[in-house]
Design an enzyme around this catalytic site. Structure first.
Site, PDB file in Angstrom:
ATOM      1  N   GLN A  83      33.417  31.842  29.599  1.00 34.87           N
ATOM      2  CA  GLN A  83      34.598  32.604  29.199  1.00 34.87           C
ATOM      3  C   GLN A  83      34.826  32.547  27.700  1.00 34.87           C
ATOM      4  O   GLN A  83      35.331  33.490  27.106  1.00 34.87           O
ATOM      5  CB  GLN A  83      35.838  32.077  29.930  1.00 34.87           C
ATOM      6  CG  GLN A  83      35.885  32.446  31.400  1.00 34.87           C
ATOM      7  CD  GLN A  83      35.838  33.952  31.615  1.00 34.87           C
ATOM      8  OE1 GLN A  83      36.688  34.686  31.142  1.00 34.87           O
ATOM      9  NE2 GLN A  83      34.825  34.412  32.321  1.00 34.87           N
TER      10      GLN A  83
ATOM     11  N   HIS B 152      33.665  35.468  25.447  1.00 37.53           N
ATOM     12  CA  HIS B 152      34.263  36.812  25.518  1.00 37.53           C
ATOM     13  C   HIS B 152      34.884  37.218  24.188  1.00 37.53           C
ATOM     14  O   HIS B 152      34.782  38.373  23.768  1.00 37.53           O
ATOM     15  CB  HIS B 152      35.328  36.858  26.612  1.00 37.53           C
ATOM     16  CG  HIS B 152      34.775  37.224  27.962  1.00 37.53           C
ATOM     17  ND1 HIS B 152      34.218  38.446  28.241  1.00 37.53           N
ATOM     18  CD2 HIS B 152      34.694  36.518  29.113  1.00 37.53           C
ATOM     19  CE1 HIS B 152      33.816  38.481  29.499  1.00 37.53           C
ATOM     20  NE2 HIS B 152      34.090  37.321  30.046  1.00 37.53           N
TER      21      HIS B 152
ATOM     22  N   GLU C 166      43.404  32.810  35.018  1.00 40.07           N
ATOM     23  CA  GLU C 166      42.664  33.954  35.548  1.00 40.07           C
ATOM     24  C   GLU C 166      41.546  33.457  36.474  1.00 40.07           C
ATOM     25  O   GLU C 166      41.385  33.939  37.583  1.00 40.07           O
ATOM     26  CB  GLU C 166      42.081  34.757  34.393  1.00 40.07           C
ATOM     27  CG  GLU C 166      41.245  35.958  34.828  1.00 40.07           C
ATOM     28  CD  GLU C 166      40.537  36.625  33.673  1.00 40.07           C
ATOM     29  OE1 GLU C 166      40.064  37.761  33.858  1.00 40.07           O
ATOM     30  OE2 GLU C 166      40.414  36.018  32.583  1.00 40.07           O
ATOM     31  N   HIS C 167      40.771  32.499  35.982  1.00 39.78           N
ATOM     32  CA  HIS C 167      39.685  31.906  36.767  1.00 39.78           C
ATOM     33  C   HIS C 167      39.944  30.408  36.901  1.00 39.78           C
ATOM     34  O   HIS C 167      40.199  29.732  35.898  1.00 39.78           O
ATOM     35  CB  HIS C 167      38.325  32.098  36.086  1.00 39.78           C
ATOM     36  CG  HIS C 167      37.985  33.521  35.799  1.00 39.78           C
ATOM     37  ND1 HIS C 167      38.179  34.102  34.552  1.00 39.78           N
ATOM     38  CD2 HIS C 167      37.450  34.486  36.582  1.00 39.78           C
ATOM     39  CE1 HIS C 167      37.779  35.359  34.588  1.00 39.78           C
ATOM     40  NE2 HIS C 167      37.339  35.631  35.812  1.00 39.78           N
TER      41      HIS C 167
ATOM     42  N   ASP D 181      32.062  37.439  38.693  1.00 42.29           N
ATOM     43  CA  ASP D 181      32.071  38.509  37.696  1.00 42.29           C
ATOM     44  C   ASP D 181      31.152  39.655  38.084  1.00 42.29           C
ATOM     45  O   ASP D 181      31.372  40.798  37.676  1.00 42.29           O
ATOM     46  CB  ASP D 181      31.627  37.960  36.339  1.00 42.29           C
ATOM     47  CG  ASP D 181      32.807  37.560  35.462  1.00 42.29           C
ATOM     48  OD1 ASP D 181      33.944  37.747  35.894  1.00 42.29           O
ATOM     49  OD2 ASP D 181      32.566  37.043  34.356  1.00 42.29           O
TER      50      ASP D 181
ATOM     51  N   HIS E 163      77.098  58.738  54.446  1.00 43.58           N
ATOM     52  CA  HIS E 163      76.158  57.934  55.200  1.00 43.58           C
ATOM     53  C   HIS E 163      76.721  57.655  56.593  1.00 43.58           C
ATOM     54  O   HIS E 163      76.013  57.790  57.610  1.00 43.58           O
ATOM     55  CB  HIS E 163      75.882  56.593  54.490  1.00 43.58           C
ATOM     56  CG  HIS E 163      74.896  56.701  53.351  1.00 43.58           C
ATOM     57  ND1 HIS E 163      75.167  57.396  52.204  1.00 43.58           N
ATOM     58  CD2 HIS E 163      73.643  56.189  53.205  1.00 43.58           C
ATOM     59  CE1 HIS E 163      74.136  57.307  51.385  1.00 43.58           C
ATOM     60  NE2 HIS E 163      73.173  56.585  51.979  1.00 43.58           N
TER      61      HIS E 163
END
Length: 841
Positions: free
Chosen positions: A668, A671, A737-738, A771, A830
């Site tokens: 990661q 990235h 996230e992971h 992934d 109503h």
């Protein structure tokens, strides 16, 4: 230094460009590529050709342009935004009167385009722009005469001469010799017509080497050849080093304010400048230049085993000394202490520089580039250096990392931090969404107004692609999907796995519940009719993202699947993306990226179908555009989830394999520099923790993206926890996230997970599998949004509709309850809708 002429390099001629660079600044149409001899240049900005925005202008200045020459229309926009000393306004003779005081005071000079040179007009403009630079560019394609160069210079202006009108050869009817142009305004005050010339060392901070004399002939030869050539008063033309070998490369020739003396900035070779063998005619070097010379000599001659040799050969020792001296400088208080410690630090810094082939001139050049930038860094210290204490431990309990590795994370002892410090550890970088939305809004508005025409313009600007159409529709041409056989087989298998898992998620059954006799409620799923799938492009090809978005859309039964991705410079889409578009049944492929693609999907254009929901990751521009359009009721579009930088959290105990853990962290970290990487070490022995850190460093240096990894890992975190429960408590608050589990009995620990995008269980479940091809989706919530959001799945592409069926008997039971509640809320209509039916029974 006065500018004698301003060569306009309007055609490729490296030899002429080299000569032009030696006599001062040049004018370019576009930033130089590979022409390192062009140290100083102005950039002529043509809005019609390049469609620049303020970001482009700032980037050009940051990347080396001394000044920008901008037309009056653009000057009105940038004056007051960009520094006045970095702007020159481009005028023609007819528009001089249109220059306001605001423009005049907001630029450092003017470049006048004129048919022929009107010297009176030049003088007049000089009075208006008093103290500013004045340049004159005749439009006539005729080489100027030396006398015209001289007359313009007498008015404190300079001629702009296109390189097509300049030559290194003798002056002709069509071209002027560049050296002759430079020499034309020079005036000697000596009877012999020579010019006193100071020779200085470009490599030693322009330290004076000696005093010589130049003639027009010697100046011309130096300009053309780039070698030090002077005029001996006794022996005539003197080509420096011709017999001794102590030659010179001329870097810059400057003229003084009276145009009667010169400075030659040179690279001196051989034993030195002086005929006595010393570096200068004024004695030995001193200061940094002398220190650099001494260290360089020691680098070449220090004996094996000596302290000096160890400094050059042992990076760990040298790093320790640099860190030690930096710390002592920070602790110094008195003037003499600070000077002493700064000198020590400079010694070891220069030792590292010399060992790596970096000169003081290289450092000065880098300092000059930094000082030249318009953009300024925020000035915040890196987290590991933000301690307010003088002790080696930071306010978050992080140990100062040992000096044995270059790339490593900072370490925090979780039990020792306060609640406020713990909250800081959980905090992500602030996403300036409002600022980015403001930047992307003009792009979105432009696409909304001009449709395909805007998309074509942005493709040319951002992707360097010339498009004739913006959308590719099926059936896709076979030649657009030609890919390597192994890649195709891998994509086919990944597609099968992802489809199998996502088909199992599909909600195909109607939920039916009778809540009371005669009252039946149900819920059923329907696909979202039209979806837009954004697949990032740029430096990477991401067919995996196309699969992760396209497969669930296909499984859900979406009627229209519009895939958007940036085109390549030749206007095509990568064949891997096209092949996946074919697999998932895409109804259109949009050749656009960034905020413009999001706008086209949200509002539609002549050729791009409007969609109901937009999915997919992207950079800040994409994210901001998605946030903007989802809040516009005219767009009637939703998005999958907020997005942020990639992140991973690894929980590891004593059973973990250090190389596996390091590989997962780096997967990661590569990235981007803003990637978030966290390791929670559960009661790890120090030796195992050091093994992991060593693996991180070793594996990082083997990566092509090591510079990115160095940045992201340097900001990343090792959290030391006492037990698994403490580790999961921190992880659940972080909501990664992971989440990767390198712990004993990892499957049993999954029940402790409350917040995460996706979990990777056990030593042989790398995040990379998710992934690409295991079957789960890799489009996941980041930035802590895993507390509220799920990752993309089949249900993301479906909407749920509820229905109810009430029988007459059921209404008799349910009706009075409804009437009572409606009247309680004061909603008579109503209540009446029920009562009117009850009265019929």
């Amino acid at each position: 230094m006065p500018v004698i002429i301003l060569p306009f390099l309007d055609e490729q001629n490296d030899s002429l460009a080299g000569a032009a660079g030696r006599i001062g600044t040049v004018l370019l149409r576009q930033p130089p590529s590979g022409q390192t001899f062009l140290e100083h240049y102005y950039l002529l900005v043509d809005p019609a050709a390049s469609h620049p925005d303020i970001t482009d202008l700032i980037a050009w200045l940051d990347n080396g342009a001394d000044k920008l020459v901008v037309p009056l229309s653009l000057a009105k926009e940038v004056v007051g935004v960009l520094p006045s000393e970095r702007l020159i306004v481009l005028l023609d003779a007819s528009s001089v009167s249109a220059v306001s005081d605001r423009i005049g005071s907001g630029v450092s000079g003017v470049l006048l385009k004129t048919g022929t040179v009107d010297l009176e007009l030049v003088s007049s403009i000089g009075r208006f722009f008093a103290g500013g630079e004045i340049y004159v560019l005749p439009s006539a394609d005729v080489a100027p005469s030396p006398s015209l160069v001289r007359e313009v210079r007498r008015r404190d202006a300079a001629l702009v001469i296109p390189s097509s009108l300049l030559t290194l050869s003798a002056t002709s009817a069509t071209q002027l010799n560049i050296a002759e142009a430079f020499i034309a305004p020079l005036v000697s005050d000596r009877p012999d017509g020579l010019f006193p010339t100071v020779v200085s060392s470009a490599a030693k901070g322009n330290r004076a080497l000696g005093l010589v004399y130049s003639s027009k002939e010697s100046i011309a030869e130096s300009i053309v050849t780039g070698k030090g050539v002077y005029q001996s008063r006794k022996h005539g033309l003197w080509r420096k080093g011709e017999t001794s070998g102590s030659t010179q490369d001329v870097i810059r020739i400057s003229v003084d304010c009276d145009s009667d003396s010169l400075q030659f900035s040179v690279i001196q070779h051989g034993s030195g400048f002086c005929h006595l063998g010393s570096a200068t005619c004024f004695g030995q070097l001193s200061g940094l230049a002398a220190l650099e010379s001494t260290i360089s000599a020691r680098f070449e001659s220090s004996p094996e085993g000596s302290y000096t040799k160890r400094l050059f050969s042992d990076p760990t020792l040298l790093r320790s000394k640099i860190m030690e001296e930096a710390d002592e400088l920070c602790r110094a208080e008195t003037k003499s202490e600070i000077a002493f410690e700064a000198a020590d630090l400079l010694y070891f810094m220069l030792t590292k520089c010399v060992a790596q082939g970096v000169s003081v001139a290289d450092i000065e050049r880098s300092l000059g580039q930094k000082a030249h930038k318009v953009t300024r860094r925020p000035g915040n210290a890196k987290p590991q250096w933000t301690s307010t204490s003088s002790s080696p431990t930071s306010k978050l309990g992080a140990r100062t990392p040992p000096t044995s590795t270059a790339i490593r994370m900072r370490t925090v002892d979780l039990p020792s931090v306060s609640p406020q410090q713990r909250a800081e550890l959980l905090r992500r970088p602030v996403l300036k969404s409002d600022e980015m939305i403001t930047k992307v809004r003009p792009i979105v508005d432009d696409v909304r107004k001009r449709g395909d025409a805007a998309l074509i313009d942005y493709a040319a600007k951002f992707d360097r692609a010339q498009l004739s159409s913006t959308v590719v529709r099926p059936p896709f041409e076979p030649e657009t999907m030609v890919i390597d056989k192994e890649v195709r087989l891998a994509l086919d298998k990944a597609y099968a796995n992802i489809r199998k898992f996502h088909e199992a998620q599909a909600d195909r059954e109607t939920l039916v519940v009778e809540t009371m006799p005669g009252v039946v409620c149900s819920r059923f799923a329907r696909p979202i009719a039209r979806v837009g799938l954004y697949v990032p492009g740029g430096t990477a090809i991401l067919p995996s993202t196309a699969l992760m978005l396209g497969v669930p859309a296909q499984v859900a039964g979406c009627r229209e699947i519009v895939l958007a991705t940036p085109p390549r410079p030749d206007g095509t889409i990568s064949p891997e993306i096209m092949y996946v578009a074919h697999l998932v049944g895409a109804s259109a492929v949009l050749k656009a990226g960034g905020g413009q693609a999001v706008a086209a999907l949200a509002y539609g254009t002549e050729s791009v179908p409007k969609v109901d929901k937009i999915f997919g990751p992207g950079n800040q521009w994409v994210t901001a555009a998605k946030m903007l359009v989802q809040n516009d009721t005219d767009a009637l579009v939703s998005i999958d989830m907020p997005a942020g930088p990639s992140e991973v959290l690894v929980i590891a105990d004593s059973t973990a394999n250090p190389s596996f853990v390091a590989a997962d962290l780096l997967s990661q970290a590569e990235h981007g520099i803003d990637s978030q990487v966290v390791l929670i070490a559960v009661d790890l022995p120090q030796s195992l923790l050091e093994d992991i850190e060593r693996e991180v460093d070793n594996q990082a240096h083997a990566l092509s993206r090591v510079d990115i990894v160095r940045e992201s890992v340097g900001k990343s975190l090792i959290v030391q926890a006492r037990c698994v429960e403490e580790a999961f408590a921190f992880s659940n608050d972080y909501a990664p996230e992971h989440l990767i589990l390198h712990i004993r009995n990892a499957p049993d620990a999954v029940k402790l997970v409350q917040n995460a995008g996706s979990v990777f269980v056990g030593a042989f479940s790398p995040e990379s599998c998710g992934d690409y091809a295991s079957g789960t989706n890799h489009t996941l919530p980041t930035n802590g949004f895993a507390r509220q959001f799920s990752g993309v799945n089949t249900l993301s592409f479906q909407k749920h509709i509820t229905s109810q069926e009430v029988s007459q008997a059921g209404l008799e039971t349910l009706g009075p309850i409804v009437v009572t509640l409606a009247e309680c809320e004061g909603l008579q209509a109503h209540a009446n809708a029920v009562r009117i039916r009850l009265n019929m029974t």
